[in-house]
Design an enzyme around this catalytic site. Structure first.
Site, short mmCIF file in Angstrom:
data_model
loop_
_atom_site.label_atom_id
_atom_site.label_comp_id
_atom_site.label_asym_id
_atom_site.label_seq_id
_atom_site.Cartn_x
_atom_site.Cartn_y
_atom_site.Cartn_z
N GLY A 58 0.82 -1.22 0.00
CA GLY A 58 0.00 0.00 0.00
C GLY A 58 0.84 1.25 0.00
O GLY A 58 1.90 1.32 -0.63
N GLY A 59 0.39 2.26 0.76
CA GLY A 59 1.09 3.55 0.80
C GLY A 59 2.51 3.44 1.31
O GLY A 59 3.36 4.26 0.97
N GLY A 293 25.31 9.63 -30.93
CA GLY A 293 24.83 10.41 -29.79
C GLY A 293 25.24 9.80 -28.47
O GLY A 293 25.42 10.51 -27.47
N ALA A 294 25.39 8.48 -28.43
CA ALA A 294 25.78 7.80 -27.18
C ALA A 294 27.19 8.22 -26.75
O ALA A 294 27.49 8.26 -25.56
CB ALA A 294 25.70 6.29 -27.36
#
Length: 394
Positions: A58-59, A293-294
Site C-alpha cells: 500500500g502507501g 549520440g551515445a
C-alpha cells in the site's frame, strides 16, 4: 528524520509494514504523508537507504521509492501497491506475492530495488559494507580511507582484455575490478538493465562512482532501462560529491520500434541531462566504441568532462564502418570505401587531434592516470546557474 537532517547523517529505514491501518482512517494516511514530505526534503541532503525486511504494501511502498537505495531480502520481503487478492478481484489475474512484488521481480524486472540479499543477517552485513562508501551528508567530501593498493600500480591484464575483433564481446567487470582498489566493487542493480554497470569502488582509498557500458549484454547499447538506471546513479553521485568514473564502449542507442514507442528519446535524455548537470570530477576512459549520440551522452568532453582518455583500441565516430559506408556510398563499391572509412575513423586520433580526448593512453597505465587525476581534481569547484530547480525530462 528531522534530527538526521539537522546533524547531517544518513537515514536507514528497516521496513516491515502491512500498509495503512484501516481502523485509523485518514490519520494513518496523514502519518504516511508526513514521512513522504521528509523523504523529499532530505533527498540530496543526506543519503537515504531503505531495507525491506518483510512485507511492505500500500502507501508504505512510496517511502522506499523516494529514498536513494532500496534493498530487499529474498523470499521474505515484498513490495506492492495492492496485494494478490485485490489484483485478482480487479483484473482477474492469479498471481503470488513473490511474483507480484518479490525480490526477484523488483531487482530484475521492475528495477524498483537496487539489490537483494539471502537473509536478514547477510542484508545487514552488506548494508554496513555499502554504507562505508557514502559520505554522511552533502556537506562532506567523498569518504577516504587508508589504502595499501599502490595508486601507480600497472595493470598489464588490461593490455589484452579488449578483443581484436571489434564485434567480439568481453566483460567490462574484468576492467573495473582490475583498476579499482583491491578488486572491491559494490555493484548497484546488477540484475537490471545489464547492458550498463553502475556501482561504488575506491581509487587510492577515495570513493568513486563507476558507470560503464557492458558489451556482454546487447553489445553495450543504451536503452530505456539502462539510461534511467545510469541517470539516477549519476545524480546521486553528483548530489553527494562522489567523483564519477566512466568506462565507455557504446555502439549507440538500441534501435527498434519497442524502444521508440517506449520513449527512448525522452529516457535517453535523462542520462544526457544527469551527466551535463553534474559538477563533480568526471573522468572517462573510452575502451573501444564511442559511436553517435551515445558518445556525447557518456560523459564526453562536450558535457564538461574533466579528463577524457582513449585506449589505442578506441573508435570515436558517428557510426560503425559498415552502416556509414552503406549510406555515404550507396550503390558504389562499398568494400574499398569501408577500408578507407576504417582507416580514417575507427581510431582515437580524429578526436585526440581536436582536443575531445585529452590523451591516448596505454591500458596498463589507466589506474595510475585516474588516481593522479582524482588528486588533481580534488579541489574542483564548479557551479551551475541559479535556478529554483531545473525541468529534467522525467
Amino acid at each position: 528524520m528531522d534530527q538526521a537532517m539537522l546533524v547531517g547523517v544518513p537515514v536507514i529505514g528497516l521496513n516491515d509494514s502491512g500498509g495503512a491501518r484501516i481502523q485509523e482512517g485518514v490519520e494513518s494516511l496523514a502519518g504516511y504523508a508526513d514521512i513522504f514530505q521528509r523523504n523529499v526534503l532530505a533527498s540530496g541532503v543526506i543519503p537515504q537507504i531503505s531495507m525491506i525486511m518483510g512485507p511492505c504494501a500500500g502507501g508504505a511502498v512510496y517511502s522506499p521509492a523516494l529514498t536513494d537505495y532500496t534493498f530487499m531480502v529474498r523470499d521474505t520481503s515484498y513490495l506492492f501497491i495492492t496485494g494478490p487478492d485485490v489484483v485478482k478481484s480487479v483484473t482477474g489475474e492469479d498471481v503470488t506475492q513473490e511474483e507480484l512484488g518479490g525480490a526477484k521481480t523488483h531487482t530484475a524486472v521492475s528495477g524498483v530495488a537496487h539489490h537483494a540479499f539471502d537473509n536478514d543477517v547477510d542484508a545487514l552485513v552488506r548494508l554496513r559494507e555499502f554504507y562505508n562508501f557514502l559520505p554522511l551528508s552533502n556537506r562532506d567530501a567523498a569518504p577516504r580511507r587508508q589504502c595499501d593498493d599502490p595508486p601507480e600500480r600497472p595493470v598489464y591484464s588490461l593490455d589484452t582484455v579488449v578483443p581484436l575483433e571489434s564485434t567480439a564481446a568481453y566483460d567490462m567487470l574484468d576492467i573495473i575490478r582490475a583498476v579499482v582498489d583491491e578488486r572491491d566493487f559494490f555493484e548497484i542493480q546488477p540484475l537490471y538493465a545489464k547492458n550498463i554497470i553502475v556501482g561504488f569502488a575506491r581509487m587510492n582509498g577515495r570513493t568513486v562512482g563507476i558507470v560503464a557500458n557492458q558489451p556482454k549484454f546487447a553489445a553495450g547499447c543504451l536503452d530505456i532501462n539502462a539510461s534511467v538506471k545510469g541517470a539516477r546513479f549519476v545524480r546521486f553521485c553528483d548530489a553527494f560529491n562522489i567523483p564519477i568514473l566512466t568506462f565507455e564502449d557504446v555502439p549507440g542507442f538500441l534501435p527498434g520500434t519497442a524502444q521508440e514507442f517506449g520513449g527512448i528519446i525522452r529516457h535517453g535524455a535523462k542520462l544526457l541531462y544527469a551527466y551535463a548537470e553534474a559538477t563533480v570530477p568526471k573522468i572517462t576512459i573510452i575502451t573501444r566504441k564511442a559511436y553517435g549520440g551515445a558518445y556525447d551522452v557518456m560523459s564526453s568532453k562536450h558535457l564538461r568532462g574533466d579528463m577524457n582518455y582513449a585506449w589505442p583500441t578506441a573508435e570515436v565516430a558517428v557510426m560503425g564502418a559498415k552502416g556509414a559506408v552503406s549510406i555515404i556510398f550507396r550503390g558504389e563499391d562499398v568494400k574499398a570505401a569501408e577500408t578507407e572509412y576504417m582507416e580514417k575513423f575507427t581510431n582515437p586520433f580524429p578526436a585526440a587531434i581536436r582536443g575531445f580526448v585529452d590523451d591516448i593512453i596505454e591500458p596498463h597505465t589507466t589506474r595510475a592516470r585516474i588516481c593522479a587525476d582524482l588528486d588533481l581534481l580534488e579541489s574542483k569547484k564548479q557551479e551551475n546557474p541559479w535556478k529554483k530547480h531545473a525541468n529534467m525530462p522525467l
